[in-house]
Design a protein around this motif. Structure first.
Motif, short mmCIF file in Angstrom:
data_model
loop_
_atom_site.label_atom_id
_atom_site.label_comp_id
_atom_site.label_asym_id
_atom_site.label_seq_id
_atom_site.Cartn_x
_atom_site.Cartn_y
_atom_site.Cartn_z
N LYS A 99 0.81 -1.21 0.00
CA LYS A 99 0.00 0.00 0.00
C LYS A 99 0.85 1.27 0.00
CE LYS A 99 -3.76 2.26 2.48
NZ LYS A 99 -4.74 2.10 3.57
N SER A 100 1.83 1.34 0.88
CA SER A 100 2.62 2.56 1.02
C SER A 100 3.40 2.89 -0.25
CB SER A 100 3.58 2.45 2.20
OG SER A 100 4.50 1.39 1.98
N GLN A 101 3.72 1.88 -1.03
CA GLN A 101 4.46 2.09 -2.27
C GLN A 101 3.55 2.12 -3.50
OE1 GLN A 101 7.89 -0.51 -2.63
NE2 GLN A 101 8.00 -0.67 -0.41
N ARG A 102 2.24 1.87 -3.28
CA ARG A 102 1.27 1.80 -4.39
C ARG A 102 1.80 0.84 -5.46
NH1 ARG A 102 -2.89 5.04 -4.10
NH2 ARG A 102 -3.23 5.14 -6.33
N LEU A 103 2.16 -0.36 -5.01
CA LEU A 103 2.86 -1.32 -5.85
C LEU A 103 2.24 -2.70 -5.73
CD1 LEU A 103 5.41 -2.12 -7.54
CD2 LEU A 103 6.63 -2.33 -5.36
N ILE A 104 2.11 -3.35 -6.87
CA ILE A 104 1.66 -4.74 -6.93
C ILE A 104 2.75 -5.56 -7.61
CG2 ILE A 104 0.02 -6.36 -7.97
CD1 ILE A 104 -2.11 -4.14 -7.76
N TYR A 105 3.17 -6.63 -6.94
CA TYR A 105 4.09 -7.58 -7.55
C TYR A 105 3.29 -8.78 -8.05
CZ TYR A 105 8.16 -5.34 -5.36
OH TYR A 105 9.14 -4.47 -4.98
N VAL A 106 3.71 -9.32 -9.18
CA VAL A 106 3.10 -10.51 -9.75
C VAL A 106 4.23 -11.44 -10.18
CG1 VAL A 106 1.65 -11.41 -11.62
CG2 VAL A 106 1.09 -9.22 -10.57
N ASN A 107 4.07 -12.73 -9.90
CA ASN A 107 5.08 -13.72 -10.26
C ASN A 107 4.91 -14.09 -11.74
OD1 ASN A 107 6.70 -15.99 -10.62
ND2 ASN A 107 6.36 -16.69 -8.53
N GLU A 108 5.87 -13.70 -12.55
CA GLU A 108 5.77 -13.93 -13.99
C GLU A 108 6.10 -15.36 -14.40
OE1 GLU A 108 8.38 -11.41 -16.23
OE2 GLU A 108 9.99 -11.66 -14.80
N ARG A 109 6.49 -16.21 -13.47
CA ARG A 109 6.73 -17.62 -13.80
C ARG A 109 5.44 -18.42 -13.83
NH1 ARG A 109 11.34 -19.16 -9.65
NH2 ARG A 109 9.80 -18.07 -8.42
N GLU A 110 4.38 -17.86 -13.31
CA GLU A 110 3.11 -18.57 -13.29
C GLU A 110 2.38 -18.38 -14.63
OE1 GLU A 110 1.12 -17.28 -9.69
OE2 GLU A 110 2.38 -18.62 -8.50
N PRO A 111 1.45 -19.28 -14.95
CA PRO A 111 0.70 -19.15 -16.21
C PRO A 111 0.00 -17.79 -16.29
CG PRO A 111 0.26 -21.26 -15.16
CD PRO A 111 1.05 -20.46 -14.18
#
Length: 171
Positions: free
Chosen positions: A66-78
């Motif tokens: 939230k504080s960074q307004r950031l979403i990480y997503v694992n690109e190894r997944e389908p």
């Protein structure tokens, strides 16, 4: 399909359910075309989306900071999994949750006991598979199988099966 057909603003007095929160974002940012692109919605909301895992050791599906307004997503997944993860993490943002550190596949299960995770899953389902759009396509008869619907919405067959069942629709 147009936005007007599926996204109607909620009255101010309406309680904010996960589905209502998703519909609000759809009303603001969705052009009505399928599939819904959660990354465009996140970006339009001023969030950054970063994909990790290809070169980093990232063992989680996703994360919302939230504080960074950031979403990480694992690109190894389908890709269908990445889309659901992104929509799920966007749900944490839209629902006003604090940081959602490192969601794993267990949090994306319909059996998770954590109410915030269940809410983020409900949000993601409505965002990626808007109820009105799913119902309209099922009722049109143009899609004869769950596989065809899953492809139209760019989600997994499992996600579409859950959605159809939860909406009480038959294919």
């Amino acid at each position: 399909m147009t936005t007007e057909a599926y996204a109607r603003p909620l009255p101010q007095s309406a309680a904010i359910t996960p589905a209502a929160a998703a519909r609000r974002l759809l009303a603001k940012h969705w052009d009505g075309r399928l599939p819904v692109v959660p990354e465009q919605i996140a970006t339009a909301e001023g969030l950054r989306v970063e994909r990790l895992g290809l070169f980093e050791d990232y063992e989680f599906s996703g994360e919302f900071l939230k504080s960074q307004r950031l979403i990480y997503v694992n690109e190894r997944e389908p890709m269908v999994r990445q889309r659901f993860t992104l929509a799920h993490e966007l749900g944490h943002y839209a629902l006003g949750h604090e940081n959602s550190p490192r969601d794993t596949s267990a949090e994306f299960s319909s059996r998770t006991g954590d109410p915030k995770e269940r809410a983020a899953n409900q949000f993601a389902a409505e965002l990626l598979m808007p109820a009105e759009a799913v119902a309209k396509l099922v009722q049109s008869g143009r899609f004869g199988s769950v596989d065809e619907l899953a492809k139209a919405f760019n989600v997994s067959k499992v996600a579409m099966t859950y959605r159809i069942n939860n909406l009480g629709l038959l294919v």
